[in-house]
Scaffold this active site. Structure first.
Site, PDB file in Angstrom:
ATOM      1  N   ARG A 118       0.852  -1.197   0.000  1.00  0.00           N
ATOM      2  CA  ARG A 118       0.000   0.000   0.000  1.00  0.00           C
ATOM      3  C   ARG A 118       0.889   1.249   0.000  1.00  0.00           C
ATOM      4  O   ARG A 118       1.148   1.838   1.046  1.00  0.00           O
ATOM      5  CB  ARG A 118      -0.934  -0.007   1.208  1.00  0.00           C
ATOM      6  CG  ARG A 118      -1.829  -1.245   1.271  1.00  0.00           C
ATOM      7  CD  ARG A 118      -2.787  -1.236   2.445  1.00  0.00           C
ATOM      8  NE  ARG A 118      -2.116  -1.307   3.726  1.00  0.00           N
ATOM      9  CZ  ARG A 118      -2.749  -1.415   4.902  1.00  0.00           C
ATOM     10  NH1 ARG A 118      -4.067  -1.456   4.934  1.00  0.00           N
ATOM     11  NH2 ARG A 118      -2.069  -1.475   6.026  1.00  0.00           N
ATOM     12  N   ASP A 213       1.866   0.360   8.275  1.00  0.00           N
ATOM     13  CA  ASP A 213       1.872   1.355   7.202  1.00  0.00           C
ATOM     14  C   ASP A 213       0.540   2.085   7.034  1.00  0.00           C
ATOM     15  O   ASP A 213       0.294   2.709   5.995  1.00  0.00           O
ATOM     16  CB  ASP A 213       2.267   0.700   5.875  1.00  0.00           C
ATOM     17  CG  ASP A 213       1.267  -0.362   5.429  1.00  0.00           C
ATOM     18  OD1 ASP A 213       0.325  -0.656   6.181  1.00  0.00           O
ATOM     19  OD2 ASP A 213       1.435  -0.904   4.309  1.00  0.00           O
ATOM     20  N   ASP A 214      -0.319   2.024   8.056  1.00  0.00           N
ATOM     21  CA  ASP A 214      -1.592   2.744   7.999  1.00  0.00           C
ATOM     22  C   ASP A 214      -1.845   3.497   9.311  1.00  0.00           C
ATOM     23  O   ASP A 214      -2.951   3.520   9.832  1.00  0.00           O
ATOM     24  CB  ASP A 214      -2.747   1.786   7.703  1.00  0.00           C
ATOM     25  CG  ASP A 214      -2.814   0.619   8.684  1.00  0.00           C
ATOM     26  OD1 ASP A 214      -1.989   0.572   9.628  1.00  0.00           O
ATOM     27  OD2 ASP A 214      -3.686  -0.251   8.516  1.00  0.00           O
ATOM     28  N   ASP A 290      -0.516 -11.476  17.090  1.00  0.00           N
ATOM     29  CA  ASP A 290      -1.016 -10.592  18.138  1.00  0.00           C
ATOM     30  C   ASP A 290      -1.894 -11.345  19.130  1.00  0.00           C
ATOM     31  O   ASP A 290      -1.768 -11.166  20.353  1.00  0.00           O
ATOM     32  CB  ASP A 290      -1.755  -9.389  17.548  1.00  0.00           C
ATOM     33  CG  ASP A 290      -2.747  -9.775  16.464  1.00  0.00           C
ATOM     34  OD1 ASP A 290      -2.798 -10.963  16.070  1.00  0.00           O
ATOM     35  OD2 ASP A 290      -3.495  -8.888  15.999  1.00  0.00           O
ATOM     36  N   SER A 321      -7.240  -7.281   7.263  1.00  0.00           N
ATOM     37  CA  SER A 321      -8.424  -7.526   8.089  1.00  0.00           C
ATOM     38  C   SER A 321      -9.712  -7.168   7.352  1.00  0.00           C
ATOM     39  O   SER A 321     -10.798  -7.274   7.910  1.00  0.00           O
ATOM     40  CB  SER A 321      -8.337  -6.709   9.393  1.00  0.00           C
ATOM     41  OG  SER A 321      -7.259  -7.141  10.177  1.00  0.00           O
TER      42      SER A 321
END
Length: 447
Positions: A118, A213-214, A290, A321
């Site tokens: 992205r 990266d978001d 996670d 996700s």
């Protein structure tokens, strides 16, 4: 006359006999020489055959070595791509040593942005990080770690002169453990392990802050983590520090100075130490890293520091996700906009020996309520309140009424400390959802 002829015939037989004997001796000699030559020829042939077999064996061995060398070459070619990019980055930027003002600067932590495909998201994240990182770059050297070979992401990462680019190329096929699973979660877990191994073991950093990266960061993001680093050095029961609050939506937070301990790993902008990674790296999971960290068998009673008001904002509506929960839980997150002077704050109350007493005091001071219409009752009380829940289904019902996260992992609700989940209503008032084990662990009694 006859007698003379007989005598002459006998005389003739004598030379014939000598001639026959001579011929036989020559023939025997010739046969012996031929036999010797034949023997030599056979011996030479056997020797040649032996040599040929040896050569064939040598060729087979060398062919096997060639195959092995070709495999090694393929692996080295993959590594060479990464090394060339890394060398070019260092040569272009001249950051062989991280210095500040000419003197050696020991970084507080490396900061890594985990990227994949992205490029537009990555650009937004880097822009946000640079806003606060560039003036203190020697304390927080910045890395981008890309999983895969998306050219747009690679070009974007290499366009920045103020960071170091790493590339994870993984050609091993992914075999999921259950039908229907997304391969992406397996590849993400591999990437995380590779990147953290690189930063801790190759680059020798003592701490790493992991971003995705978001994400955008708050003005005091780095000051917050510097204070958290000091706290983690003092208290070994803190496994990691996070910049995230799962219930950090605008309607549930108020105080930018408030920090909490939690039994639930928050993620989404977090820091850990090399000593912790030494423990986690050898057993890192194949996927869902996670949730794996949220298992009690892995955090082993240790806890996590989190803020009330988030220091990161996740804008990634589109990703692995698939936008799950984005509009309800992520989009309304409040990103802190207050520049807190964390160096001036005494965070001693967060250490294991002090926090239980501090937190239980807050819960005990809250006014207990129960029954139906809990939201309406809470809104009509001008004080902090506490609500008891008996089990997970009842917690999920109450959480759903207020609109906070209902999810549990391994018996722990999101954000909980010893079974207590805290959030705000009507700006300032706290609500404590208190579990059955909390009463004993925190010494809370309803009166």
């Amino acid at each position: 006359m006859v007698r003379m002829m007989t005598c002459d015939f006998r005389f003739l037989l004598i030379p014939a006999a000598f001639m026959f004997i001579y011929i036989q001796m020559r023939l025997f000699q010739t046969q012996s020489q031929y036999a010797d030559r034949l023997g030599s020829a056979i011996e030479s042939e056997n020797h040649c055959t032996s040599q040929m077999r040896g050569l064939i064996d040598d060729v087979s061995i060398k062919q096997s070595r060639i195959v092995a060398l070709e495999d090694m070459k393929n692996r080295q070619d993959q590594e060479l791509v990464q090394l060339k990019d890394l060398i070019q980055t260092f040569q272009r930027r001249g950051i062989a040593k991280l210095t500040d003002g000419g003197g050696q600067q020991i970084p507080v932590a490396a900061v890594v942005i985990m990227a994949c495909s992205r490029a537009d998201y990555l650009e937004r994240t880097v822009k946000s990080v640079f806003k606060y990182q560039i003036p203190i770059a020697s304390k927080y050297p910045l890395f981008i770690s890309q999983d895969g070979s998306d050219q747009a992401v690679k070009s974007k990462a290499l366009s920045y002169n103020q960071l170091t680019y790493m590339q994870h190329l993984d050609f091993e096929p992914v075999i999921t453990e259950r039908p229907g699973e997304l391969i992406a979660y397996y590849k993400i877990a591999r990437h995380y392990k590779w990147a953290l191994d690189q930063l801790f073991y190759k680059h020798k950093f003592s701490r790493v802050i992991i971003l995705e990266d978001d994400m955008e960061i708050a003005p005091d993001f780095f000051d917050y983590f510097e204070a958290a680093a000091s706290l983690m050095d003092r208290d070994k029961t803190i496994m990691a520090a996070s910049s995230w609050n799962d219930n950090g939506q605008k309607q549930f937070v108020h105080d930018p100075y408030a920090l909490y301990r939690s039994d639930f790993f928050p993620g989404l902008g977090w820091m850990l130490k090399r000593s912790t990674w030494d423990e986690l790296s050898p057993k890192w999971p194949k996927a869902y890293w996670d949730d794996w960290l949220r298992l009690k068998e892995n955090h082993k009673g240790r806890q996590f520091i989190r803020p009330e008001v988030c220091r990161t904002y996740n804008f990634g509506e589109h990703g692995s996700s698939l936008g799950q929960f984005f509009s309800q839980y992520l989009q309304p997150i409040k990103l802190n906009d207050v520049k807190v002077d964390w160096k001036a704050k005494d965070l001693g109350y967060l250490t294991e020996g002090n926090y239980t007493k501090y937190f239980s005091g807050l819960v005990r001071q809250a006014r207990p309520i129960q029954g139906s219409d809990l939201v309406l009752k809470a809104q009509n009380i001008e004080a902090d309140i506490r609500i008891r829940y008996r089990d997970q289904p009842e917690f999920e019902r109450i959480a759903g009424e207020f609109g906070i996260f209902e999810e549990w992992k391994d018996g722990v609700p999101r954000t909980a400390y010893k079974g207590v989940v805290v959030f705000r209503i009507q700006t300032t008032r706290r609500v404590f959802l208190v579990g059955p084990d909390s009463v004993k662990q925190l010494g809370i009694r309803d009166s």
